[in-house]
Design a protein around this motif. Structure first.
Motif, PDB file in Angstrom:
ATOM      1  N   GLU A  82       0.820  -1.203   0.000  1.00 33.08           N
ATOM      2  CA  GLU A  82       0.000   0.000   0.000  1.00 33.08           C
ATOM      3  C   GLU A  82       0.857   1.257   0.000  1.00 33.08           C
ATOM      4  O   GLU A  82       0.508   2.267  -0.603  1.00 33.08           O
ATOM      5  N   ALA A  83       2.002   1.193   0.665  1.00 37.63           N
ATOM      6  CA  ALA A  83       2.860   2.377   0.765  1.00 37.63           C
ATOM      7  C   ALA A  83       3.640   2.643  -0.507  1.00 37.63           C
ATOM      8  O   ALA A  83       3.836   3.803  -0.890  1.00 37.63           O
ATOM      9  N   THR A  84       4.070   1.584  -1.176  1.00 37.21           N
ATOM     10  CA  THR A  84       4.986   1.755  -2.302  1.00 37.21           C
ATOM     11  C   THR A  84       4.377   1.415  -3.655  1.00 37.21           C
ATOM     12  O   THR A  84       4.947   1.762  -4.695  1.00 37.21           O
ATOM     13  N   GLY A  85       3.250   0.686  -3.635  1.00 37.21           N
ATOM     14  CA  GLY A  85       2.668   0.236  -4.889  1.00 37.21           C
ATOM     15  C   GLY A  85       3.292  -1.036  -5.422  1.00 37.21           C
ATOM     16  O   GLY A  85       2.904  -1.523  -6.478  1.00 37.21           O
ATOM     17  N   LYS A  86       4.254  -1.599  -4.668  1.00 41.37           N
ATOM     18  CA  LYS A  86       4.902  -2.848  -5.085  1.00 41.37           C
ATOM     19  C   LYS A  86       4.780  -3.867  -3.957  1.00 41.37           C
ATOM     20  O   LYS A  86       5.033  -3.556  -2.793  1.00 41.37           O
ATOM     21  N   LYS A  87       4.405  -5.084  -4.340  1.00 39.95           N
ATOM     22  CA  LYS A  87       4.190  -6.139  -3.348  1.00 39.95           C
ATOM     23  C   LYS A  87       5.466  -6.955  -3.166  1.00 39.95           C
ATOM     24  O   LYS A  87       5.964  -7.571  -4.112  1.00 39.95           O
ATOM     25  N   PRO A  88       6.011  -6.988  -1.933  1.00 37.18           N
ATOM     26  CA  PRO A  88       7.205  -7.807  -1.693  1.00 37.18           C
ATOM     27  C   PRO A  88       6.883  -9.295  -1.805  1.00 37.18           C
ATOM     28  O   PRO A  88       5.751  -9.715  -1.524  1.00 37.18           O
ATOM     29  N   GLU A  89       7.864 -10.069  -2.200  1.00 38.61           N
ATOM     30  CA  GLU A  89       7.699 -11.522  -2.214  1.00 38.61           C
ATOM     31  C   GLU A  89       7.596 -12.032  -0.781  1.00 38.61           C
ATOM     32  O   GLU A  89       8.145 -11.451   0.146  1.00 38.61           O
ATOM     33  N   ARG A  90       6.942 -13.144  -0.638  1.00 38.44           N
ATOM     34  CA  ARG A  90       6.627 -13.709   0.684  1.00 38.44           C
ATOM     35  C   ARG A  90       7.506 -14.922   0.970  1.00 38.44           C
ATOM     36  O   ARG A  90       7.593 -15.846   0.156  1.00 38.44           O
ATOM     37  N   TYR A  91       8.132 -14.933   2.146  1.00 36.59           N
ATOM     38  CA  TYR A  91       8.977 -16.065   2.546  1.00 36.59           C
ATOM     39  C   TYR A  91       8.724 -16.400   4.016  1.00 36.59           C
ATOM     40  O   TYR A  91       8.492 -15.516   4.842  1.00 36.59           O
ATOM     41  N   THR A  92       8.811 -17.688   4.318  1.00 42.39           N
ATOM     42  CA  THR A  92       8.765 -18.130   5.706  1.00 42.39           C
ATOM     43  C   THR A  92      10.087 -18.777   6.129  1.00 42.39           C
ATOM     44  O   THR A  92      10.265 -19.105   7.298  1.00 42.39           O
ATOM     45  N   ASP A  93      11.000 -18.959   5.179  1.00 43.27           N
ATOM     46  CA  ASP A  93      12.311 -19.551   5.458  1.00 43.27           C
ATOM     47  C   ASP A  93      13.380 -18.611   4.900  1.00 43.27           C
ATOM     48  O   ASP A  93      13.453 -18.388   3.680  1.00 43.27           O
TER      49      ASP A  93
END
Length: 439
Positions: A83-94
């Motif tokens: 929402e802040a940047t207009g770009k969605k970071p990739e998601r990681y759990t490891d």
């Protein structure tokens, strides 16, 4: 029409409670791909996300990934950044999978302390620069491994002791180094905070939905889930942190070490530690400590009181550089010099100086790190500075844990002299399948 769409987009971002201004968003759009610094956050619940926000306040920085073992935190932070940047970071759990990313320049480590070493060394080996929260690591030996890794792999490593970027502390150091206070006799440090008592005892509970608690524990011993050992209060247990001593102590002790002629590890350390308040409190660490560090240049005297909020000079925490001509008292809000009185000359022995209204300096510390990523210059708090500050916190904690009033540290040999019990706590025992990093 394009300008209107841009304006509406920026307005919606701000209306959503986000923290990047329209002018900054415009500046980010003008950064070429070659100029971008691509960062990832590992450990996103609290301070780590705060540090990421300061990174994203720099137009050349883009967040490309976020990693956390708590799905609830991960969902929230990814949404906020998008929402802040207009770009969605990739998601990681490891974090290991995250470090395989090629389009990644640096990582921010905002995990509990017991994870710092494993992640930082792996990041260096993967060719990433590192911003790691303080204390540098949860043990003396892990700090050494991180220092070696940064050197061996040629990585920039900034330890989150951000007071080195603060105006009040920079000017205070200049007064000390210039001789304005005369010969420094001692540096008195105090930190009095309610949270140093730890939480009230709570029963074990089921692990919250969405939390990979076994991964959260990582190399730490296996234990049932308890909310007191999780978000916000884990640092009161030796498995994950060092209490008030390694939380605030590292920051304040760093400011004493910083004014030494040649910053050095402590040798003889004298420690008093006790849990004075025992009323239904859940903690391993101590609420009351006094530590003396006789150094080459002066004596460092550290006074810590969990559960108290008042202190010398009406400040809950602070540093007093005690000189022959005057005493300078400083904390994050500013400083003031209290001169000694010359009875013969009927005058103050040094000029009064005062600074008020200063604030946190995380943003400047982050900006220094990002600049060093580009220039490859040494950051303001490099690994050795982080190691020395952590040593000054870990040695008293080790003394307190084994009931030793005095410990003697040989920094060249990286061991305590004549105390095998203390030497056993230089490095932690990692729980399988995790192992200490090998360089």
């Amino acid at each position: 029409m394009n300008d209107r769409r841009s304006f509406l987009k920026q307005s919606s971002l701000i209306a959503g409670g986000l923290w990047l201004s329209p002018s900054l968003l415009q500046a980010r759009q003008k950064i070429s791909p070659n100029e971008q610094i691509r960062v990832a956050l590992i450990g996103a619940n609290n301070m780590g996300f705060g540090i990421l926000r300061h990174h994203l306040a720099l137009p050349e920085v883009e967040c490309v990934a976020i990693c956390d073992v708590d799905q609830n935190v991960l969902d929230k932070r990814i949404k906020e950044v998008e929402e802040a940047t207009g770009k969605k970071p990739e998601r990681y759990t490891d974090f290991r999978k995250l470090l395989e990313k090629k389009d990644l320049d640096a990582v921010i480590i905002g995990t509990p302390d017991h994870w710092h070493c494993l992640i930082a060394v792996a990041a260096c080996q993967a060719g990433k620069d590192v911003y790691v929260e303080k204390p540098m690591a949860n043990s003396i030996g892990e700090c050494d491994l991180m220092t070696q890794a940064a050197a061996n792999y040629g990585r920039i490593m900034q330890v989150g002791q951000q007071q080195r970027a603060g105006q009040a502390f920079i000017e205070s150091r200049e007064f000390v180094k210039s001789g304005h206070l005369g010969k420094i006799r001692k540096v008195n440090i105090w930190s009095n905070f309610n949270y140093g008592l730890g939480n009230e005892v709570k029963p074990a509970t089921p692990t919250p939905q969405g939390v990979d608690y076994d991964f959260w524990l990582g190399p730490a011993p296996k234990r049932d889930f308890n909310p007191n050992r999780f978000h916000g209060s884990w640092r009161h247990f030796w498995d994950y942190g060092g209490g008030l001593m390694s939380d605030w102590g590292v920051h304040l002790l760093d400011m004493a070490i910083w004014v030494e002629e040649n910053p050095a590890a402590p040798s003889t350390v004298l420690t008093y530690a006790k849990n004075v308040n025992k009323e239904n409190r859940d903690r391993d660490t101590f609420d009351t400590m006094n530590v003396l560090f006789p150094k080459k240049d002066f004596l460092i005297n550290y006074d810590m009181n969990g559960g108290l909020q008042s202190g010398p000079y009406n400040k809950p925490y602070g540093i007093a550089y005690v000189g022959e001509l005057g005493t300078l008292v400083v904390n994050r809000s500013g400083y003031e010099i209290y001169p000694e009185w010359d009875g013969t000359a009927k005058a103050a022995k040094c000029e009064v100086k005062k600074l008020e209204g200063t604030t946190e300096s995380h943003n400047l510390h982050v900006a220094n790190f990002v600049d060093c990523i580009k220039t490859r210059n040494q950051p303001s708090c490099p690994p050795e500075a982080g190691r020395l500050a952590a040593l000054h916190a870990h040695i008293p904690n080790i003394a307190a844990r084994i009931g030793a009033e005095q410990l003697i540290w040989d920094d060249a040999k990286r061991q305590f002299i004549g105390n095998n019990e203390a030497n056993k706590l230089i490095l932690p025992e990692y729980r399988e399948p995790w192992t200490l990093p090998k360089l």
